[in-house]
Design a protein around this motif. Structure first.
Motif, PDB file in Angstrom:
ATOM      1  N   ILE A 117      33.398  37.554  37.855  1.00 21.78           N
ATOM      2  CA  ILE A 117      33.972  38.731  37.200  1.00 21.78           C
ATOM      3  C   ILE A 117      34.357  39.808  38.208  1.00 21.78           C
ATOM      4  O   ILE A 117      35.201  40.652  37.918  1.00 21.78           O
ATOM      5  CB  ILE A 117      33.034  39.300  36.108  1.00 21.78           C
ATOM      6  CG1 ILE A 117      31.694  39.739  36.692  1.00 21.78           C
ATOM      7  CG2 ILE A 117      32.841  38.304  34.990  1.00 21.78           C
ATOM      8  CD1 ILE A 117      30.776  40.373  35.648  1.00 21.78           C
ATOM      9  N   ILE A 118      33.758  39.779  39.404  1.00 24.67           N
ATOM     10  CA  ILE A 118      34.232  40.670  40.467  1.00 24.67           C
ATOM     11  C   ILE A 118      35.651  40.266  40.865  1.00 24.67           C
ATOM     12  O   ILE A 118      36.527  41.117  41.067  1.00 24.67           O
ATOM     13  CB  ILE A 118      33.288  40.635  41.689  1.00 24.67           C
ATOM     14  CG1 ILE A 118      31.970  41.331  41.367  1.00 24.67           C
ATOM     15  CG2 ILE A 118      33.949  41.293  42.903  1.00 24.67           C
ATOM     16  CD1 ILE A 118      30.953  41.250  42.485  1.00 24.67           C
ATOM     17  N   TRP A 169      37.857  39.017  39.011  1.00 29.02           N
ATOM     18  CA  TRP A 169      38.755  39.450  37.937  1.00 29.02           C
ATOM     19  C   TRP A 169      38.753  40.973  37.749  1.00 29.02           C
ATOM     20  O   TRP A 169      39.354  41.462  36.799  1.00 29.02           O
ATOM     21  CB  TRP A 169      38.384  38.760  36.629  1.00 29.02           C
ATOM     22  CG  TRP A 169      38.820  37.334  36.589  1.00 29.02           C
ATOM     23  CD1 TRP A 169      38.034  36.225  36.597  1.00 29.02           C
ATOM     24  CD2 TRP A 169      40.172  36.864  36.532  1.00 29.02           C
ATOM     25  NE1 TRP A 169      38.796  35.099  36.550  1.00 29.02           N
ATOM     26  CE2 TRP A 169      40.098  35.453  36.514  1.00 29.02           C
ATOM     27  CE3 TRP A 169      41.418  37.483  36.502  1.00 29.02           C
ATOM     28  CZ2 TRP A 169      41.257  34.664  36.472  1.00 29.02           C
ATOM     29  CZ3 TRP A 169      42.552  36.690  36.470  1.00 29.02           C
ATOM     30  CH2 TRP A 169      42.462  35.307  36.448  1.00 29.02           C
ATOM     31  N   ARG A 170      38.106  41.719  38.612  1.00 32.27           N
ATOM     32  CA  ARG A 170      38.069  43.181  38.552  1.00 32.27           C
ATOM     33  C   ARG A 170      37.436  43.696  37.256  1.00 32.27           C
ATOM     34  O   ARG A 170      37.735  44.808  36.823  1.00 32.27           O
ATOM     35  CB  ARG A 170      39.483  43.770  38.699  1.00 32.27           C
ATOM     36  CG  ARG A 170      40.203  43.403  39.979  1.00 32.27           C
ATOM     37  CD  ARG A 170      39.528  44.031  41.199  1.00 32.27           C
ATOM     38  NE  ARG A 170      40.369  43.888  42.384  1.00 32.27           N
ATOM     39  CZ  ARG A 170      40.340  42.844  43.208  1.00 32.27           C
ATOM     40  NH1 ARG A 170      39.501  41.860  42.958  1.00 32.27           N
ATOM     41  NH2 ARG A 170      41.125  42.782  44.263  1.00 32.27           N
ATOM     42  N   ALA A 171      36.586  42.877  36.647  1.00 34.51           N
ATOM     43  CA  ALA A 171      35.919  43.307  35.423  1.00 34.51           C
ATOM     44  C   ALA A 171      34.781  44.277  35.723  1.00 34.51           C
ATOM     45  O   ALA A 171      34.281  44.958  34.831  1.00 34.51           O
ATOM     46  CB  ALA A 171      35.389  42.097  34.650  1.00 34.51           C
ATOM     47  N   VAL A 172      34.349  44.323  36.973  1.00 37.97           N
ATOM     48  CA  VAL A 172      33.389  45.333  37.439  1.00 37.97           C
ATOM     49  C   VAL A 172      33.937  45.870  38.762  1.00 37.97           C
ATOM     50  O   VAL A 172      34.773  45.260  39.426  1.00 37.97           O
ATOM     51  CB  VAL A 172      31.977  44.762  37.653  1.00 37.97           C
ATOM     52  CG1 VAL A 172      31.342  44.360  36.337  1.00 37.97           C
ATOM     53  CG2 VAL A 172      32.012  43.560  38.604  1.00 37.97           C
ATOM     54  N   PHE A 173      33.448  47.045  39.132  1.00 43.70           N
ATOM     55  CA  PHE A 173      33.872  47.699  40.389  1.00 43.70           C
ATOM     56  C   PHE A 173      35.375  47.942  40.429  1.00 43.70           C
ATOM     57  O   PHE A 173      36.009  47.851  41.485  1.00 43.70           O
ATOM     58  CB  PHE A 173      33.449  46.874  41.607  1.00 43.70           C
ATOM     59  CG  PHE A 173      31.992  46.619  41.694  1.00 43.70           C
ATOM     60  CD1 PHE A 173      31.063  47.617  41.389  1.00 43.70           C
ATOM     61  CD2 PHE A 173      31.501  45.367  42.055  1.00 43.70           C
ATOM     62  CE1 PHE A 173      29.713  47.380  41.467  1.00 43.70           C
ATOM     63  CE2 PHE A 173      30.150  45.121  42.130  1.00 43.70           C
ATOM     64  CZ  PHE A 173      29.241  46.123  41.829  1.00 43.70           C
ATOM     65  N   TRP A 174      35.987  48.208  39.276  1.00 45.33           N
ATOM     66  CA  TRP A 174      37.427  48.456  39.252  1.00 45.33           C
ATOM     67  C   TRP A 174      37.738  49.892  39.640  1.00 45.33           C
ATOM     68  O   TRP A 174      38.883  50.227  39.881  1.00 45.33           O
ATOM     69  CB  TRP A 174      37.976  48.174  37.845  1.00 45.33           C
ATOM     70  CG  TRP A 174      37.097  48.648  36.751  1.00 45.33           C
ATOM     71  CD1 TRP A 174      36.150  47.920  36.080  1.00 45.33           C
ATOM     72  CD2 TRP A 174      37.049  49.960  36.215  1.00 45.33           C
ATOM     73  NE1 TRP A 174      35.500  48.692  35.154  1.00 45.33           N
ATOM     74  CE2 TRP A 174      36.039  49.971  35.210  1.00 45.33           C
ATOM     75  CE3 TRP A 174      37.724  51.137  36.461  1.00 45.33           C
ATOM     76  CZ2 TRP A 174      35.727  51.106  34.469  1.00 45.33           C
ATOM     77  CZ3 TRP A 174      37.412  52.265  35.740  1.00 45.33           C
ATOM     78  CH2 TRP A 174      36.409  52.237  34.748  1.00 45.33           C
TER      79      TRP A 174
END
Length: 300
Positions: free
Chosen positions: A292-293, A295-300
């Motif tokens: 998910i990192i 996919w930029r789902a967190v830390f965006w």
């Protein structure tokens, strides 16, 4: 061909220089098939011979180089909507008779390429639909490698050919379903063991919370983003981030923190039996967080 789009209205201009003809279509709705159907009917009525001659003189060279998966050229690469590419894009398949099959991989894409259609080549890099007056064109780099696809029908769309398997939305769709299945099965397994009052490790309760957080994230992420900010339709995103979205985005962060805390405690206590038992699900949780990192789902 010229196209203009705004919420609730569409305008299209078709120019046919060889026939000294121009067509302007104004549409006061978001329904894009009206103009496409009109153009098809117009060609069938006034230029039927031209369409048949084009089919008879089609190019039948090998179309293997066009084969692959194509992604929206204008879709974001660096924010939390990037993950929606899993459910978008089109796939081009080369057929033995020199035609290509173009099919949607999910949400109907731009360019009037929903469903499955067959195209034949009429000029280098230019293809025409077997069923209607619709064209798609491909672009290539200086080495002759196919890199782009463009369709001017419906809501015009430009697509980039995916060159690496790890960018392929089909591959990531399997990962999405795989992670969802693993978390659900592990949670179910842990719950059944608890209900049957069989021996369970001291960390099973924590693992269950981690499973629930990840399942909720996978279940709520897409509805939260779509309902809040994608009212104009994918891939457009028009609004900011609200409290619901922040809560959903925080779930995998809490899950990975609990995972690392669980792993550290197991090592501190030197509990090899518990490590062996939790090794698989801890590994899956860490891989899921890395995914998910990406996919930029967190830390965006």
């Amino acid at each position: 061909f010229f196209f203009f789009y705004s919420e609730g209205a569409k305008a299209k201009i078709f120019l046919l220089p060889e026939q000294n003809t121009g067509i302007v279509i104004l549409n006061n709705s978001d329904y894009s098939e009206v103009s496409s159907k009109f153009i098809n009917a117009f060609y069938d009525r006034f230029y039927p011979d031209e369409a048949s001659n084009t089919y008879e003189n089609r190019i039948t060279e090998d179309t293997k180089k066009y084969e692959g998966v194509y992604d929206y050229a204008q879709f974001p690469r660096d924010d939390f909507t990037k993950i929606f590419r899993i459910f978008l894009g089109i796939q081009v398949i080369s057929n033995n008779d020199g035609t290509i099959t173009v099919k949607s991989l999910g949400e109907e894409p731009f360019g009037d390429l929903g469903g499955e259609q067959i195209f034949y080549q009429i000029k280098p890099l230019l293809f025409k639909s077997m069923d209607k007056e619709q064209y798609i064109a491909f672009g290539e780099d200086e080495k002759g490698k196919i890199t782009y696809l463009y369709s001017g029908s419906g809501y015009p769309g430009s697509f980039v050919k995916i060159q690496n398997c790890y960018h392929n939305p089909v591959f990531h769709k399997f990962l999405y379903l795989g992670f969802s299945g693993i978390f659900f099965i592990h949670l179910l397994y842990t719950g059944i063991r608890k209900l049957m009052k069989k021996e369970s490790g001291r960390y099973d309760f924590v693992s269950g919370i981690i499973d629930i957080l990840n399942i909720l994230f996978l279940s709520l992420y897409f509805p939260a983003v779509m309902i809040i900010g994608m009212s104009p339709g994918m891939p457009a995103y028009s609004q900011g981030v609200n409290a619901l979205m922040l809560a959903v985005f925080a779930m995998p962060l809490f899950a990975v923190i609990l995972t690392l805390a669980e792993l550290i405690l197991i090592f501190i206590q030197k509990n090899k039996a518990e490590l062996k038992k939790q090794y698989f699900i801890i590994t899956v949780n860490i891989l899921f967080f890395i995914w998910i990192i990406y996919w930029r789902a967190v830390f965006w």
